[in-house]
Design an enzyme around this catalytic site. Structure first.
Site, PDB file in Angstrom:
ATOM      1  N   ALA A 253       0.734  -1.131  -0.171  1.00 55.41           N
ATOM      2  CA  ALA A 253       0.114   0.029   0.139  1.00 55.41           C
ATOM      3  C   ALA A 253       0.833   1.245   0.021  1.00 55.41           C
ATOM      4  CB  ALA A 253      -0.991  -0.038   1.154  1.00 55.41           C
ATOM      5  N   ASP A 254       0.310   2.229  -0.762  1.00 55.52           N
ATOM      6  CA  ASP A 254       1.024   3.427  -0.587  1.00 55.52           C
ATOM      7  C   ASP A 254       0.191   4.340   0.485  1.00 55.52           C
ATOM      8  OD1 ASP A 254       3.037   4.475  -3.048  1.00 55.52           O
ATOM      9  OD2 ASP A 254       2.193   2.591  -3.262  1.00 55.52           O
ATOM     10  N   ARG A 255      -0.820   4.295   0.497  1.00 54.03           N
ATOM     11  CA  ARG A 255      -1.645   4.983   1.659  1.00 54.03           C
ATOM     12  C   ARG A 255      -2.931   4.320   1.848  1.00 54.03           C
ATOM     13  NH1 ARG A 255      -2.292  11.037   2.654  1.00 54.03           N
ATOM     14  NH2 ARG A 255      -0.200  11.162   1.313  1.00 54.03           N
TER      15      ARG A 255
END
Length: 377
Positions: A253-255
């Site tokens: 995940a990036d965010r």
């Protein structure tokens, strides 16, 4: 031996140039924040945890150099201002990745506290920053190994009911090349392998930047894990295949928003939809630093759009059989003049996610189908 993509020792920082992989394993030295910014923006380093660490260490290297050449201001306030400006500059290199902005905020607090301390000088502020950045590097590796262990145990319990070995599909690159070491989603695969519980790993090509075929495949081969590469469009057929027998999909995940909506590499959302249809567990693996409680849902996440050329062309080595030199060339693969939409990320709704793996364990939804990520903090 697990790949070491970030090498750091007392101010000396070097990273594997991921633009050269898997054809050339070359390390690039980073001396300052400007070089760190370009390494992130140009995707010589990528992966939310990795770019946060590289940004912090790039500035640490710059401060080391200033002190070594007696160019650091003696005033604590001047160094604090310098560090804050550099951190905000570094954050602009990849705004989607919350790890980078989170690390910058924490480091701003460190230098602010150091600057207010009795007898503070420019050197004490710089030293406090360097120490904090180096501690981030060590902690990230430790957290990744915990994520790997928690994820492996969850899959064995919930997908296999404690029996047999797991077959896992992953997307993009979430290993040592995306973190400071070991990895998040790929760390789960490594932990399964360490426990002799990995039947097989599949990785997607991950168009258009091919992080799966270039980077994840590189790591899987490097670690001699049983693995197979597929194109993105083969995922549905793979999940439908009884012979393949995929038990779980694990992505990074990036965010992660407060409600569990997850921004990750483009194509993740599609895999989650396929997983739901085929009754395959879908897991997100990410450190707590990736969870952004200030972002309430995925529709608040800014999605970076990248160059059309990443879709209309591909880069690779010229086939010089027998030659030790590798010449990288760019080849056009699309009709000239066609319009291109190239979002770097998509958002997977929390409803499609079975669990979010962090260093504290695996967070599952309650009976109402809601994640309570605030309980992790």
């Amino acid at each position: 031996m697990t790949l070491q993509a970030i090498k750091y020792n007392n101010g000396d920082l070097a990273i594997i140039d991921q633009l050269q992989l898997p054809h050339v394993e070359k390390y690039v030295t980073i001396h300052n924040s400007e070089e760190g910014w370009h390494a992130i923006k140009d995707m010589r380093v990528r992966g939310a945890p990795a770019i946060a660490i590289v940004a912090a260490l790039a500035l640490a290297s710059e401060l080391h150099g200033l002190m070594a050449h007696d160019k650091l201001s003696p005033e604590a306030e001047d160094v604090q201002t310098f560090v804050v400006e550099k951190l905000r500059y570094l954050v602009s290199s990849r705004p989607t990745a919350v790890n980078l902005s989170d690390a910058a905020r924490k480091l701003e607090v460190v230098v602010a506290q150091s600057a207010r301390a009795p007898g503070a000088t420019g050197k004490t502020v710089a030293t406090a920053f360097i120490q904090a950045a180096e501690e981030m590097l060590v902690k990230d590796v430790e957290d990744n190994k915990k994520i790997g262990e928690h994820g492996a145990q969850w899959i064995l319990k919930n997908s296999l009911e404690g029996h047999g070995k797991a077959t896992v599909l992953t997307h993009c690159n979430t290993g040592s090349l995306a973190t400071s070491g070991y990895g998040t989603a790929l760390g789960v695969i490594r932990s399964l392998a360490s426990a002799d519980s990995l039947q097989h790993a599949y990785c997607t090509e991950t168009r258009p930047y091919n992080q799966g075929s270039r980077l994840t495949a590189f790591e899987l081969v490097h670690d001699a894990l049983p693995a197979t590469l597929i194109t993105d469009s083969m995922a549905a057929a793979l999940l439908a295949s009884k012979k393949a027998g995929v038990n779980a999909i694990v992505v990074g995940a990036d965010r992660v928003a407060a409600n569990g909506d997850t921004a990750n590499k483009i194509g993740t959302y599609g895999l989650a939809v396929l997983a739901k249809y085929h009754n395959v567990k879908f897991l997100v693996a990410a450190p707590l630093t990736t969870i952004d409680l200030n972002t309430k849902s995925g529709d608040q996440i800014v999605i970076e759009e990248r160059l059309a050329s990443e879709v209309t062309s591909i880069r690779g080595p010229r086939d010089n059989t027998g030659s030790e030199d590798v010449e990288l060339v760019t080849v056009c693969t699309a009709a000239k003049g066609i319009n291109v939409w190239n979002p770097a990320f998509d958002v997977t709704p929390a409803a499609l996610i079975d669990g979010i793996i962090t260093e504290k364990g695996v967070m599952e939804k309650d009976s109402a189908g809601m994640f309570h990520l605030e309980e992790l903090f």
